[in-house]
Write a protein that holds these residues in place. Sequence first.
Motif, PDB file in Angstrom:
ATOM      1  N   THR A  52       0.845  -1.182   0.000  1.00  0.00           N
ATOM      2  CA  THR A  52       0.000   0.000   0.000  1.00  0.00           C
ATOM      3  C   THR A  52       0.886   1.239   0.000  1.00  0.00           C
ATOM      4  OG1 THR A  52      -1.907   1.068   1.058  1.00  0.00           O
ATOM      5  CG2 THR A  52      -0.197   0.174   2.506  1.00  0.00           C
ATOM      6  N   SER A  53       0.291   2.385  -0.340  1.00  0.00           N
ATOM      7  CA  SER A  53       1.008   3.662  -0.356  1.00  0.00           C
ATOM      8  C   SER A  53       0.020   4.742   0.037  1.00  0.00           C
ATOM      9  CB  SER A  53       1.573   3.947  -1.753  1.00  0.00           C
ATOM     10  OG  SER A  53       0.521   4.249  -2.658  1.00  0.00           O
ATOM     11  N   ALA A  54       0.483   5.984   0.067  1.00  0.00           N
ATOM     12  CA  ALA A  54      -0.404   7.083   0.423  1.00  0.00           C
ATOM     13  C   ALA A  54      -1.510   7.276  -0.600  1.00  0.00           C
ATOM     14  CB  ALA A  54       0.405   8.377   0.558  1.00  0.00           C
ATOM     15  N   PRO A  82      -5.489   0.752   6.175  1.00  0.00           N
ATOM     16  CA  PRO A  82      -4.502  -0.183   5.649  1.00  0.00           C
ATOM     17  C   PRO A  82      -5.135  -1.085   4.599  1.00  0.00           C
ATOM     18  CG  PRO A  82      -5.335  -0.978   7.725  1.00  0.00           C
ATOM     19  CD  PRO A  82      -5.969   0.367   7.504  1.00  0.00           C
ATOM     20  N   LEU A  83      -4.308  -1.810   3.877  1.00  0.00           N
ATOM     21  CA  LEU A  83      -4.803  -2.713   2.846  1.00  0.00           C
ATOM     22  C   LEU A  83      -4.833  -4.136   3.370  1.00  0.00           C
ATOM     23  CD1 LEU A  83      -5.551  -3.292  -0.158  1.00  0.00           C
ATOM     24  CD2 LEU A  83      -3.100  -3.528  -0.590  1.00  0.00           C
ATOM     25  N   SER A  84      -5.963  -4.797   3.193  1.00  0.00           N
ATOM     26  CA  SER A  84      -6.093  -6.203   3.542  1.00  0.00           C
ATOM     27  C   SER A  84      -6.425  -6.986   2.286  1.00  0.00           C
ATOM     28  CB  SER A  84      -7.194  -6.394   4.589  1.00  0.00           C
ATOM     29  OG  SER A  84      -7.334  -7.767   4.930  1.00  0.00           O
ATOM     30  N   LEU A  85      -5.913  -8.222   2.189  1.00  0.00           N
ATOM     31  CA  LEU A  85      -6.041  -9.014   0.965  1.00  0.00           C
ATOM     32  C   LEU A  85      -6.402 -10.455   1.293  1.00  0.00           C
ATOM     33  CD1 LEU A  85      -2.677  -7.596   0.068  1.00  0.00           C
ATOM     34  CD2 LEU A  85      -4.425  -7.403  -1.679  1.00  0.00           C
ATOM     35  N   TYR A  94      -9.033 -10.300  -3.454  1.00  0.00           N
ATOM     36  CA  TYR A  94      -9.989  -9.342  -2.906  1.00  0.00           C
ATOM     37  C   TYR A  94      -9.260  -8.330  -2.035  1.00  0.00           C
ATOM     38  CZ  TYR A  94     -13.427 -12.704  -4.556  1.00  0.00           C
ATOM     39  OH  TYR A  94     -14.165 -13.538  -5.358  1.00  0.00           O
ATOM     40  N   PHE A  95      -9.645  -7.055  -2.167  1.00  0.00           N
ATOM     41  CA  PHE A  95      -9.000  -5.944  -1.486  1.00  0.00           C
ATOM     42  C   PHE A  95     -10.006  -5.263  -0.563  1.00  0.00           C
ATOM     43  CE2 PHE A  95      -6.896  -6.641  -5.421  1.00  0.00           C
ATOM     44  CZ  PHE A  95      -5.602  -6.172  -5.325  1.00  0.00           C
ATOM     45  N   ALA A  96      -9.534  -4.787   0.574  1.00  0.00           N
ATOM     46  CA  ALA A  96     -10.351  -3.942   1.445  1.00  0.00           C
ATOM     47  C   ALA A  96      -9.463  -2.908   2.101  1.00  0.00           C
ATOM     48  CB  ALA A  96     -11.075  -4.770   2.508  1.00  0.00           C
ATOM     49  N   GLY A  97      -9.987  -1.722   2.284  1.00  0.00           N
ATOM     50  CA  GLY A  97      -9.255  -0.649   2.935  1.00  0.00           C
ATOM     51  C   GLY A  97     -10.225   0.398   3.434  1.00  0.00           C
TER      52      GLY A  97
END
Length: 395
Positions: A52-54, A82-85, A94-97
């Motif tokens: 992840t990044s800004a 944050p990024l969860s996968l 699948y992505f969540a943030g």
Amino acid sequence: MVVIRGRNRGRGARAGAAARRAPSAGGTPTVPAAAGRWLFTGGDGRLTAYATSAAGPVRWTETAHGTFDGPYTTEAPGWAGPLSLASSREGYVYFAGLRVPEDGGLPSVVVSTQYQTGRPLADWYDLGVPRPSGEEGAVADAVAAGPVVVVNQVSGSVHVLVSLPRTGILRRSRTGEGRWGRWKRVTDRPYAGEFTAAMPTGGPLEVLAVGHEGSVDRWAGAGGGRFELRDRFGTSVVDGTPTALETARKRATYIWRHSGDDSLVAWRAGDGGSGRLLPLGGAGGRGRPGVTRAPVGGHDCTVLAQTGAHGAVEVAAHVTGSEEYGTWWAPVGDPGTPLVAPQPGVDGAGRVVVAALDGTGALVLTRQDPTQDGLAFGPWNREGTHAPSAAGRHG
């Protein structure tokens, strides 16, 4: 016993050149803070590493030649991470943030999916600010931990979980046909630390959460959308280190770092009784361990990776489900620079791979050397072209 060896010689011709390239737009990539895994094998056998990044999620994609393109940034307005996968059996990721609205206010949970290796993510879908549905007067909390994504490998349903400081842990689920339900309670009490979740094949959704008084609770689905407290035990857990791995049908093993000596321990529910803590060694290590299952020497093994006490990447392996017979740690060569958050995986050729990020946000990777006995690794290589950020560009 699984033999683990790393080779110091020859970090590869690409190592020095890649380190001099500028990082991608959107800031230095960092490892997803809410993810137990960030290295996945797609349906075509190619690896993809995510961070992840800004500006939003970042990824590196393996090419047909075994090198990596990237990092590419998928920009998400208001991205707060944050990024969860999590991945499915088809290789979907699948992505969540979290995303902060333009006018301020509490962050909402956003989700997306990458259906094919190297292709763009689907449009972001906003799940809103988490609050229990059907509860009159419920007040929305800011998310304290999560989101965490879990995939049902049988039905294809997707679960997104968050922990709220006053409300407890909530989930929102999507059916295999793509319909999202409402936010629902998992626990009837809030939790102080991070949590992790798993859904082993054939089993219910499980959540392992650290309480305020040093207790650890395991909640599991009990049918009809309800969850029950199945286990509660006292132990010391370093915040930010729990992770989960399916180690048998209907069985998940949870791993975290013990604050006494920063060693790793494993725990799983017992048959008809309480589980027990199983020591995994690695004392003095730091951060969340990387963990995966992989075939090694004809055995189904659990492979762990960590940043060790002296800053080197260390790897250990044991036959899955047989932690009691001992786990031996060994350094994996010398990458020439400090690395963070090492993550093991398996490439399309069946080789164990260990990936990590260096201080510049570059992807660094080593692969198992199949010409050597046991679990021996080749040289570390820095990967990627550090291409410019491109919203939605994943070609």
